[in-house]
Design a protein around this motif. Structure first.
Motif, short mmCIF file in Angstrom:
data_model
loop_
_atom_site.label_atom_id
_atom_site.label_comp_id
_atom_site.label_asym_id
_atom_site.label_seq_id
_atom_site.Cartn_x
_atom_site.Cartn_y
_atom_site.Cartn_z
N THR A 1 0.77 -1.22 -0.03
CA THR A 1 0.17 -0.13 -0.07
C THR A 1 0.95 1.43 -0.09
O THR A 1 0.67 2.21 -0.85
N TYR A 2 2.01 1.26 0.80
CA TYR A 2 2.67 2.36 0.70
C TYR A 2 3.39 2.78 -0.62
O TYR A 2 3.48 3.80 -1.22
N LEU A 3 3.75 1.51 -1.30
CA LEU A 3 4.32 1.77 -2.85
C LEU A 3 3.47 2.44 -3.63
O LEU A 3 3.47 3.11 -4.29
N ILE A 4 2.13 1.93 -3.45
CA ILE A 4 0.82 2.43 -4.51
C ILE A 4 0.57 3.76 -4.09
O ILE A 4 0.46 4.60 -5.01
N SER A 5 1.05 3.93 -2.82
CA SER A 5 0.48 5.63 -2.30
C SER A 5 1.63 6.52 -3.00
O SER A 5 1.28 7.45 -3.54
N LEU A 6 2.76 5.94 -2.99
CA LEU A 6 3.94 6.83 -3.66
C LEU A 6 3.66 6.87 -5.12
O LEU A 6 3.73 7.92 -5.59
N GLN A 7 3.25 5.66 -5.65
CA GLN A 7 3.25 5.66 -7.36
C GLN A 7 2.08 6.68 -7.54
O GLN A 7 1.94 7.12 -8.71
N GLY A 8 0.92 6.80 -6.63
CA GLY A 8 -0.21 7.49 -6.86
C GLY A 8 -0.17 9.18 -6.68
O GLY A 8 -0.84 9.75 -6.95
N TYR A 9 0.99 9.52 -6.53
CA TYR A 9 1.36 10.81 -5.99
C TYR A 9 0.93 11.73 -7.00
O TYR A 9 0.07 12.81 -6.80
N GLN A 10 1.11 11.64 -8.47
CA GLN A 10 0.82 12.51 -9.41
C GLN A 10 -0.55 12.47 -9.64
O GLN A 10 -1.04 13.53 -9.84
N TRP A 11 -1.02 11.58 -9.57
CA TRP A 11 -2.70 11.48 -9.86
C TRP A 11 -3.39 12.06 -8.65
O TRP A 11 -4.29 12.73 -8.89
N LEU B 1 3.89 -4.09 -9.37
CA LEU B 1 4.05 -2.60 -9.11
C LEU B 1 5.04 -1.85 -10.20
O LEU B 1 5.02 -0.74 -10.43
N CYS B 2 6.12 -2.52 -10.44
CA CYS B 2 7.01 -2.08 -11.60
C CYS B 2 6.04 -1.82 -12.64
O CYS B 2 6.18 -0.45 -13.35
N VAL B 3 5.18 -2.66 -13.09
CA VAL B 3 4.27 -2.39 -14.37
C VAL B 3 3.17 -1.44 -14.16
O VAL B 3 3.17 -0.42 -14.80
N PHE B 4 2.53 -1.37 -12.88
CA PHE B 4 1.49 -0.51 -12.72
C PHE B 4 2.05 0.90 -12.35
O PHE B 4 1.48 1.88 -12.92
N GLY B 5 3.09 0.94 -11.88
CA GLY B 5 3.99 2.25 -11.62
C GLY B 5 4.00 2.88 -13.01
O GLY B 5 3.70 4.09 -13.14
N VAL B 6 4.38 2.28 -13.96
CA VAL B 6 4.56 2.96 -15.34
C VAL B 6 3.24 3.36 -16.06
O VAL B 6 3.07 4.37 -16.55
N ILE B 7 2.57 2.30 -15.98
CA ILE B 7 1.14 2.26 -16.55
C ILE B 7 0.47 3.81 -15.99
O ILE B 7 -0.13 4.37 -16.65
N SER B 8 0.57 3.92 -14.77
CA SER B 8 0.32 5.03 -13.83
C SER B 8 0.62 6.25 -14.23
O SER B 8 -0.10 7.38 -14.46
#
Lengths: 475, 492
Positions: A86-96, A333-340
């Motif tokens: 969840t922490y990683l996802i929260s980091l990746q969602g920063y821009q959004w 999360l590598c893949v989803f981070g880029v897609i996001s």
């Protein structure tokens, strides 16, 4: 006196941390006019990180605190894994998230869902378990609707809530039959008293079906693709990593402990279901154009492979599954981070849009590549080790050898569709459609963690050994 | 201890390559490859100093626990066969780096992938643990996909995908074989240790059941007859260095695996399945030779001839006599070197004429005598001219095969021997058309002879070919203890 309170509260420390975070967020929402977004996000991330670390700190075995709640180092580790994802996802969602008006509500819902999963994993009684299950599901439906302007998003939410409540209803029916069969809902009692009779088998099948809905095992997968496509990318990531992982952890406990007396029955069921899941996930992933839909079917296949490990014996199966979940977390999360990142800055979500991606964004392309290779199980990425241990655990019973061979040969199809994306990334005959993207600091951190995870979780064998030791102590 | 440097050096090379920039990339890659060759020579010296005829099979072992709950070890060691294969790999990697000296697109990625491939091959040849071996085998597969996809030509996406899917499919079979071995050991200890499993003597039924998994799994790598289809497409679409690596080293992984694992661990099953191996190998030899005759493209020609030549390796392994087994190893080395040289020569010609179609070329020898000579020498080695490597290897296999008293085996040997005539036809025809006669469609003034790096690439491979051709007894001496061990296991 003080010491006694602490004694009772201590096992719940991860849950209490999350609750605290949720309450503070709610208070901020009420009392602060314009909360500083960046500051709030960092603060929530910090809370999540603390939750991760408390999972490793002074965790004992607690069976005497409550009849419905248990904690062991293994369970605390599982919670830490979920919190870390969840922490990683929260980091990746920063821009959004920066552009969302309701970002505090977003975090409240996200953390509530996580709290529900924590309750579910720790439950030793089906009533408490059900509360956790619902607490983890209902916020997810609201999260799926977070693209407030998009019709697709509300469609996704609607599909999710309908199928999830349907699954819950079936699950409840299973619980009631189970109660009718042996007169208790406590896990320990079920594990000792359950015997093979038609009613308990029916109860088990219903209960099992309810859970399989949540990890979208074929034939209960029909909601997956639409929900994944319609939701915001980071919610999709949460659905495909954290939500699935929590149910898999629960299944480990249920199948290998609670319902182990029905082993003969669920082995056969699981074998058929997992082969179907792998096949259908593979065949549907072959021709997907939308990247999120593609990842939906890819995650269905991955779950099929994870289920292979359940055919093995306790410790080996459990260690393989938990290890693979850790690997899967980083690679997915590598893949989803880029897609996001691509989706929020350019709005493009189709695989074809990634044409020539390597020319414009070599770093992001490598992240994506590592993630895909790890999902496909190619060394030296961690996915190779994860898949190897899953299948190795599955083959333990020699009578399933030929079935698992079919599963292993399915890796060819799996590899094929991941490579299809790689081919698109490296296409050089046309100009790149996606311009050079700016990667903000939190997202960079998340990518760095994911890359290190994908490269090191495999080769560094102590991670597997640590999980194995925890497992060995738990069973 | 020194054996571990065989893995450390490529790893360091990869790390350094990732950190540095433009002008230093090629020299560092070359330096890494040469350092590796020096370490192999040191390993050879150490090995020769300690080995004696009746010594333990594997020398200079290192054994460290890796995943202890599953009994997976980092376990490496060498014997004569691995040293020979290591030399082959080192020579081809150096030549491949030299031949790619003028590579301009994505230079860093290119050399990193090439070194990663080499890392996989080195690891595979020295590992003594099934898991480790499988790990390195897979490491040596996927970089090929990227090499073909990014730097290849023609139908590259198609060829790259086909190659990787077939090789990964074979790996899936291998995985099932390995897991089957793991669980069929006595229940007290499951282990991936090759030497331990070899001493246990698996039950006959287990051997019979698991043999096909290993045989087909490694067979795909060696272009076993019905599974050879990745070879022509993969080789012709790859960049020159990639083709050299594919034909020179990748196809040898399968042969080495068959010798090391299948013959050592499942000797009784090998005897049962030998007729099938020989049948498929003979079909591969003859079919490959005829298919080569029909090719118009130089790279396709060489790829199909590789199928034919690798059939000889399988034939030698299937015959199970010590002479034939020695021949099989010699053939692996010989084929690796001469195909690499052939592909290098074809790559040099292609970079100047921009065509690989045989009929569009002619009279090239007058404009590029050095490249032409390399082409001729590689061709002659391929058709088995005495003094070059092909002759020693093939004659050893054929002599070894003839020692088998069974009539059907003798017929297979006759077929295999007869295919050499066909080889002579297509090689001589290609040499005649491409190098002799008049030049055709292009401007002759663009045709320059080999530059220094191309000359060195050719010379290094040529030295290897000559050593195998003229001084084969050096290799045979190195190989004989290992071959005798395999032989004693089979005869038991």
């Amino acid at each position: 006196m003080m010491h006694n309170y602490l004694y009772f509260i201590w096992p719940f420390k991860q849950e209490i941390l999350l609750l605290l975070a949720i309450f503070i967020l709610l208070l901020v929402q009420i009392f602060v006019d314009k909360p500083n977004k960046e500051w709030t996000m960092q603060w929530v991330n910090l809370f999540l990180l603390i939750t991760v670390f408390t999972g490793f700190w002074q965790v004992g075995y607690t069976s005497d605190v409550s009849v419905m709640f248990q904690l062991s180092p293994l369970i605390a580790f599982e919670k830490s894994v979920l919190a870390f994802a969840t922490y990683l996802i929260s980091l990746q969602g920063y821009q959004w998230l920066k552009h969302q008006t309701y970002f505090i509500e977003f975090y409240v819902l996200l953390l509530s869902s996580l709290l529900g999963m924590f309750c579910m994993i720790s439950a030793t009684h089906f009533l408490f378990f059900y509360v956790g299950l619902e607490l983890s599901t209902i916020p997810l439906a609201i999260l799926a609707n977070f693209h407030l302007q998009k019709k697709q998003s509300s469609e996704a939410a609607f599909k999710f809530i309908v199928s999830a409540s349907f699954a819950s209803a079936i699950f409840l029916l299973g619980i009631s039959f189970l109660y009718g069969s042996i007169g208790t809902l406590s896990f320990n009692a079920i594990a000792t008293q359950l015997n093979v009779n038609p009613l308990s088998i029916l109860a088990f099948v219903l209960l099992f079906t309810g859970l399989l809905f949540k990890i979208s095992v074929v034939p209960f997968h029909l909601w997956t693709a639409d929900v994944y496509q319609g939701s915001p990318v980071i919610v999709t990531a949460f659905l495909s990593v954290v939500s699935k992982a929590s149910i898999l952890f629960v299944l480990l406990n249920l199948l290998l402990n609670v319902f182990y007396s029905l082993e003969q029955i669920w082995h056969l069921m699981l074998l058929i279901l997992l082969l179907l899941t792998i096949f259908v996930g593979n065949l549907f992933a072959l021709r997907q154009q939308n990247f999120k839909r593609f990842m939906a079917f890819s995650s269905i296949t991955q779950v099929g492979f994870i289920l292979v490990a359940f055919m093995g014996q306790h410790v080996l199966a459990s260690a393989a599954v938990i290890y693979f979940v850790v690997v899967y977390l980083f690679s997915n999360l590598c893949v989803f981070g880029v897609i996001s990142l691509v989706s929020t800055t350019t709005g493009k979500e189709n695989i074809a849009d990634f044409k020539g991606f390597y020319q414009s964004n070599p770093f992001l392309a490598w992240v994506l590549l590592l993630g895909l290779f790890s999902l496909a199980g190619i060394p030296p990425t961690a996915g190779f080790f994860g898949k190897f241990f899953l299948l190795l655990s599955g083959i333990q019973h020699v009578q399933y050898f030929s079935w698992i061979t079919i599963a292993a040969l399915n890796l060819i199809i799996t590899l094929y569709y991941y490579l299809r994306v790689v081919v698109v990334i490296f296409q050089r005959d046309a100009a790149a459609e996606i311009p050079k993207l700016y990667i903000s600091y939190p997202i960079k951190v998340s990518f760095f963690i994911c890359i290190v995870g994908v490269l090191l979780v495999g080769v560094a064998s102590w991670i597997y050994q640590y999980i194995f030791t925890l497992d060995f102590a738990a069973f | 201890m020194i054996v571990n440097f065989l893995l450390i050096v490529p790893l360091i090379t990869i790390l350094v390559l990732m950190l540095i920039n433009q002008p230093y990339i090629k020299p560092v890659a070359l330096l890494g490859a040469v350092a590796q060759l020096i370490i192999i020579i040191a390993v050879l010296i150490e090995y020769v100093s300690i080995v004696s005829p009746h010594h333990e099979l594997m020398q200079l072992q290192t054994n460290i626990e890796w995943f202890s709950p599953l009994h997976i070890h980092y376990h490496v060691g060498i014997d004569g066969i691995s040293i020979v294969m290591l030399f082959l790999t080192a020579l081809i990697v150096i030549a491949a780096i030299l031949i790619s000296w003028k590579e301009t697109t994505l230079q860093k990625e290119f050399f990193v992938l090439l070194t990663l491939l080499a890392f996989g091959a080195y690891g595979f040849f020295i590992s003594l643990d099934l898991f480790l071996m499988f790990f390195f085998l897979e490491v040596a597969v996927v970089p090929k996909f990227l090499l073909i996809l990014i730097w290849g030509s023609g139908k590259k996406a198609y060829s790259a995908t086909k190659l990787v899917l077939m090789l990964i499919g074979s790996s899936a079979l291998l995985f099932m074989g390995i897991a089957g071995l793991y669980y069929n050991e006595p229940a007290e200890w499951h282990s991936f240790n090759i030497l331990q499993i070899a001493q246990m003597q698996l039950p006959f039924s287990v051997q019979i059941f698991l043999f096909p998994f290993f045989f087909i799994g490694f067979g795909v790598f060696t272009a076993l007859f019905p599974f050879h289809t990745w070879v022509p497409d993969g080789h012709s679409a790859a960049p020159t260095a990639g083709s050299m690596f594919l034909a020179g080293i990748s196809m040898k992984l399968g042969g080495y695996g068959l010798l090391r694992l299948v013959m050592l661990l499942m000797p009784e099953a090998a005897k049962v399945y030998a007729p099938y191996i020989i049948l498929l190998a003979t079909i591969g030899i003859v079919y490959g030779a005829f298919a080569t005759m029909a090719q118009k493209d130089l790279k396709y020609m060489n790829a199909y001839s590789s199928i034919s030549h690798c059939g000889f390796v399988l034939l030698g392994i299937g015959m199970l006599t010590p002479v034939a087994l020695t021949g099989a190893v010699l053939q692996m080395v010989s084929h690796g070197l001469m195909t690499a040289l052939f592909f290098a020569a074809i790559g040099m010609i292609y970079s100047r004429t921009h065509t690989r179609i045989i009929q569009e070329m002619g009279g090239l020898l007058a404009y590029m005598p050095f490249i032409g000579s390399l082409f001729i020498l590689a061709g002659l080695a391929s058709l088995g001219l005495p003094g070059l490597s092909g002759f020693t290897a093939e004659i050893t296999i054929l002599v070894g095969s003839w020692q088998q008293p069974i009539t059907a085996y003798k017929i297979a040997t006759i077929f295999a021997a007869a295919s050499i005539v066909i080889t002579a036809v297509y090689i001589l025809r290609a040499i005649g058309t491409v190098l002799m006669g008049k030049y055709k469609t292009y401007q002759p003034n663009t045709l320059t002879d080999a530059s220094w790096y191309e000359q060195w690439a050719g010379i290094i491979l040529l030295i290897g070919i000559l050593i195998v051709g003229i001084l084969p007894f050096l290799l045979m001496k190195l190989l004989s203890p290992a071959i005798l061990t395999i032989q004693s296991v089979i005869l038991k």
